[in-house]
Enzyme design. Structure first.
Site, PDB file in Angstrom:
ATOM      1  N   LYS A 175       0.759  -0.991  -0.750  1.00 34.95           N
ATOM      2  CA  LYS A 175      -0.276  -0.397   0.052  1.00 34.95           C
ATOM      3  C   LYS A 175       1.328   1.490   0.049  1.00 34.95           C
ATOM      4  O   LYS A 175       1.467   2.034   1.033  1.00 34.95           O
ATOM      5  CB  LYS A 175      -0.701  -0.342   1.131  1.00 34.95           C
ATOM      6  CG  LYS A 175      -2.581   0.488   1.501  1.00 34.95           C
ATOM      7  CD  LYS A 175      -2.374   2.105   1.165  1.00 34.95           C
ATOM      8  CE  LYS A 175      -1.856   2.995   2.061  1.00 34.95           C
ATOM      9  NZ  LYS A 175      -1.199   4.633   1.890  1.00 34.95           N
ATOM     10  N   SER A 228       4.690   8.162  10.064  1.00 35.27           N
ATOM     11  CA  SER A 228       4.496   9.452  11.213  1.00 35.27           C
ATOM     12  C   SER A 228       4.351   7.847  13.155  1.00 35.27           C
ATOM     13  O   SER A 228       3.414   7.479  12.531  1.00 35.27           O
ATOM     14  CB  SER A 228       3.524  10.416  11.752  1.00 35.27           C
ATOM     15  OG  SER A 228       2.628   9.928  11.238  1.00 35.27           O
ATOM     16  N   CYS A 283      13.644   9.892   7.850  1.00 29.64           N
ATOM     17  CA  CYS A 283      13.469  10.157   9.128  1.00 29.64           C
ATOM     18  C   CYS A 283      14.369   9.554   9.950  1.00 29.64           C
ATOM     19  O   CYS A 283      15.147   9.404  10.855  1.00 29.64           O
ATOM     20  CB  CYS A 283      12.907   8.531   9.326  1.00 29.64           C
ATOM     21  SG  CYS A 283      13.857   6.859   9.377  1.00 29.64           S
ATOM     22  N   GLU A 384       8.933  16.882  15.067  1.00 28.99           N
ATOM     23  CA  GLU A 384       9.759  16.237  14.362  1.00 28.99           C
ATOM     24  C   GLU A 384       9.220  17.402  13.363  1.00 28.99           C
ATOM     25  O   GLU A 384       7.947  17.791  12.983  1.00 28.99           O
ATOM     26  CB  GLU A 384       8.930  14.781  14.308  1.00 28.99           C
ATOM     27  CG  GLU A 384      10.072  13.980  12.521  1.00 28.99           C
ATOM     28  CD  GLU A 384       8.694  13.154  12.171  1.00 28.99           C
ATOM     29  OE1 GLU A 384       8.877  13.212  12.676  1.00 28.99           O
ATOM     30  OE2 GLU A 384      10.401  12.721  11.557  1.00 28.99           O
TER      31      GLU A 384
HETATM   32  P1  NAD Z   1       1.916   9.298   7.758  1.00 30.97           P
HETATM   33  O1  NAD Z   1       1.869   8.480   9.262  1.00 30.97           O
HETATM   34  O2  NAD Z   1       1.149  10.544   7.616  1.00 30.97           O
HETATM   35  O3  NAD Z   1       1.371   8.398   6.504  1.00 30.97           O
HETATM   36  C1  NAD Z   1       2.280   6.748   6.477  1.00 30.97           C
HETATM   37  C2  NAD Z   1       1.562   5.797   6.004  1.00 30.97           C
HETATM   38  O4  NAD Z   1      -0.145   5.849   6.987  1.00 30.97           O
HETATM   39  C3  NAD Z   1       0.283   6.597   4.582  1.00 30.97           C
HETATM   40  O5  NAD Z   1       0.483   5.372   3.654  1.00 30.97           O
HETATM   41  C4  NAD Z   1      -0.924   6.485   4.784  1.00 30.97           C
HETATM   42  O6  NAD Z   1      -1.993   6.734   3.955  1.00 30.97           O
HETATM   43  C5  NAD Z   1      -1.452   6.177   6.222  1.00 30.97           C
HETATM   44  N1  NAD Z   1      -1.848   7.037   7.162  1.00 30.97           N
HETATM   45  C6  NAD Z   1      -1.884   8.128   6.829  1.00 30.97           C
HETATM   46  N2  NAD Z   1      -2.539   8.906   8.099  1.00 30.97           N
HETATM   47  C7  NAD Z   1      -2.977   7.542   8.510  1.00 30.97           C
HETATM   48  C8  NAD Z   1      -4.711   7.248   9.899  1.00 30.97           C
HETATM   49  N3  NAD Z   1      -4.496   8.614  10.345  1.00 30.97           N
HETATM   50  N4  NAD Z   1      -4.908   6.068   9.762  1.00 30.97           N
HETATM   51  C9  NAD Z   1      -4.034   4.831   8.778  1.00 30.97           C
HETATM   52  N5  NAD Z   1      -3.398   5.375   7.994  1.00 30.97           N
HETATM   53  C10 NAD Z   1      -3.130   6.329   7.960  1.00 30.97           C
HETATM   54  O7  NAD Z   1       3.400   9.714   7.058  1.00 30.97           O
HETATM   55  P2  NAD Z   1       4.062  10.448   5.740  1.00 30.97           P
HETATM   56  O8  NAD Z   1       3.184  12.085   6.555  1.00 30.97           O
HETATM   57  O9  NAD Z   1       3.924   9.407   4.700  1.00 30.97           O
HETATM   58  O10 NAD Z   1       5.542   9.804   6.521  1.00 30.97           O
HETATM   59  C11 NAD Z   1       6.811  10.938   6.766  1.00 30.97           C
HETATM   60  C12 NAD Z   1       6.877  10.185   8.788  1.00 30.97           C
HETATM   61  O11 NAD Z   1       7.158   9.446   8.383  1.00 30.97           O
HETATM   62  C13 NAD Z   1       7.969  10.812   9.322  1.00 30.97           C
HETATM   63  O12 NAD Z   1       7.287  11.141  10.729  1.00 30.97           O
HETATM   64  C14 NAD Z   1       9.132   9.818   9.532  1.00 30.97           C
HETATM   65  O13 NAD Z   1       9.691  10.146  10.188  1.00 30.97           O
HETATM   66  C15 NAD Z   1       8.385   8.734   9.451  1.00 30.97           C
HETATM   67  N6  NAD Z   1       9.276   7.793   8.959  1.00 30.97           N
HETATM   68  C16 NAD Z   1       9.813   6.822   9.445  1.00 30.97           C
HETATM   69  C17 NAD Z   1      10.401   6.752   9.551  1.00 30.97           C
HETATM   70  C18 NAD Z   1      11.610   5.125  10.015  1.00 30.97           C
HETATM   71  O14 NAD Z   1      12.128   3.927   9.964  1.00 30.97           O
HETATM   72  N7  NAD Z   1      11.417   5.338  11.336  1.00 30.97           N
HETATM   73  C19 NAD Z   1      11.332   5.967   7.133  1.00 30.97           C
HETATM   74  C20 NAD Z   1      10.066   7.072   6.805  1.00 30.97           C
HETATM   75  C21 NAD Z   1       9.562   8.249   7.355  1.00 30.97           C
END
Ligand code: NAD
Length: 491
Positions: A175, A228, A283, A384
């Protein structure tokens, strides 16, 4: 012009989503519409799970040595088409072309490690646990795996999990993030050349509705998430409550400690690359620089100069070192956090808020921004930012830096720059973070190590990549066998 509506890939076919709502996919560099993606539908997930379930019955019977033949081809397809995929990735995510190519390299490394699955699946065997009885462990696939990816690595992140899941004998659903869905769509188009059995590898688009359907579906036992912290926690709690195996990587606020003895030129260059690469949307990006003692005098100006030299623009243009942030909302949120930091008493050492990129006025650009005199109580210290903003914090000693780091809610990574082995050793031993860098700016583990992460940067037990991914996507079966002498003697 009507833009292309993206379809799901299920059971070896491109299938239109049942979603009634579609979202715009916009190029962050110039504001143009790239495609429209389904907002999500539980029916799509149900269909993908049904087909993946059916495919699992035969895929699990394919010997590991045969399964990996598809992975060898997968690697070749990514390598052969790296330029085309990188261009799509840059258009969708805003990162530079070189950054897009680099994430393909990381994806390929994971496929390469997963190609070792015949060896990685080997297990323990004890002969004669008592006379004539042997005991051993076999690793079997768990069923259907799914991964839910964030926007900032449209290619790489699915490959932290999927190649291992598939190599272990599971079928799989990817996804992608609804902000960058076209890159993975193109990869799946290219993967048709693999001729994988139908239903082994599926892709379903969408946002929360799709994710919730995955979390609830009784036939999807293992879910890998990256995003996140707020969503990671939700995925973990909901998934576990539904009896699933979850690995959920969350957000970060990564500190970099600079000791007075650190080599000035390399340290400054590495910190600038860490903080501003991918426009700070990594991240593992450095977001807090802790200057220890006299390092404040030696490094502050140099760090500002290193950041100011970075060229911001459209990531497809030659010479550009930093692209835009992902959306207009993200830009507004980041600018709001910078303002709040200034209101709370920080000094503006470099201001990227008003940057203009000629010819790309509709892009979401923020130039490198540095705030000095940031304190642990400030919002900008704790939140963040996920943008090109670096905060400088002055501390007296290494102990003070470690104490501050250990109080953070996040524990994704922590780095130190020093020439002292003793300081480095103390740092790696005492710091509460999952990935440690010593004279390294982005402590990203190679594919043959797990991608760690502690505290609210990770929820679960087994991480992505390497043997952790293999354990996550398999279940162990213990066999105890008795072969009496009297029964076997007769041949
Ligand atoms: P996000 O949490 O908004 O979205 C990630 C995924 O979750 C997407 O596929 C989205 O469709 C889904 N999603 C979003 N809101 C949701 C909800 N309420 N319920 C269910 N699913 C939901 O993250 P983003 O903005 O796409 O990515 C950035 C974040 O990812 C940053 O916080 C970053 O630090 C983190 N990140 C972490 C790592 C790691 O290895 N720890 C790596 C890359 C990114």
């Amino acid at each position: 012009m009507m833009k292309q509506k993206l379809s799901n890939y299920i059971n070896g076919e491109w299938i239109e989503s049942k979603s009634i709502t579609f979202l715009d996919v916009v190029n962050p560099a110039d504001g143009t519409l790239l495609a429209r993606v389904p907002a999500g539908s539980g029916d799509d997930v149900a269909l993908a799970a049904e087909k993946a379930s059916r495919a699992y019955q035969s895929w699990r019977e394919v010997p590991a040595t045969e399964r990996i033949q598809y992975l060898f081809k997968m690697k070749q397809i990514l390598e052969k088409n790296a330029d085309e995929i990188s261009e799509i990735c840059t258009k969708e995510s805003g990162k530079t072309f070189a950054e897009s190519k680099a994430e393909i390299v990381r994806a390929v490394e994971n496929i390469e490690v997963a190609c070792g699955i015949p060896k990685l699946l080997q297990s323990e065997f004890s002969e004669d646990i008592t006379k004539g009885i042997d005991e051993f462990v076999i690793r079997q696939p768990i069923g259907i795996g799914a991964c839910i990816a964030p926007f900032n690595f449209p290619v790489m992140i699915a490959f932290w999990f999927m190649p291992y899941g598939v190599a272990c004998g599971n079928t799989y659903i990817v996804k992608p993030s609804e902000k960058v869905p076209g890159t993975m769509t193109r990869i799946f188009e290219l993967f048709e050349e693999l001729k994988l059995p139908q239903g082994v590898l599926n892709m379903v688009h969408g946002g929360k509705e799709t994710v919730d359907a995955i979390l609830k579906h009784p036939d999807i036992p293992a879910i890998s998430f990256v995003g996140s912290t707020r969503v990671a926690k939700y995925i973990y709690q909901t998934g576990v409550a539904n009896g699933k195996r979850i690995q959920a990587q969350g957000g970060a606020k990564n500190p970099v400690v600079v000791m007075p003895d650190a080599d000035p030129d390399t340290t400054v260059k590495i910190i600038a690359d860490s903080a501003f690469g991918c426009a700070g949307q990594r991240c593992l990006a450095a977001s807090l620089v802790m200057l220890v003692g006299s390092a404040a005098g030696t490094f502050t100006e140099k760090i500002v100069a290193g950041a100011a030299a970075k060229k911001t623009g459209n990531g497809l243009e030659p010479g550009v070192e930093m692209g835009p942030v992902i959306t207009r909302e993200s830009k507004d949120r980041i600018n709001g956090l910078i303002k709040k930091g200034l209101d709370e008493g920080a000094n503006l050492l470099l201001d990227g808020r008003d940057i203009k990129v000629p010819g790309f006025e509709k892009g979401n650009y923020i130039g490198p921004t540095i705030l000095g005199n940031v304190n642990p109580g400030n919002d900008i210290y704790n939140t963040e930012v996920f943008g090109p903003v670096l905060c400088i914090v002055n501390v007296k000693t290494l102990d003070e830096a470690i104490t501050l780091i250990n109080k953070s809610r996040y524990g994704n990574s922590a780095c130190i720059f020093t020439r002292s082995g003793a300081a480095a050793r103390k740092f790696r031993h005492d710091t509460l973070a999952g990935n440690i860098g010593i004279n390294i700016g982005i402590a990203a583990p190679m594919a043959f190590f797990p991608f760690s992460g502690w505290k609210e940067s990770f929820f679960g037990d087994l991480h992505g990549q390497s043997n952790h991914a293999v354990e996550f996507y398999t279940q162990t079966k213990v066999v105890i066998e008795r072969w009496h002498d009297e029964w076997t003697r007769k041949f």
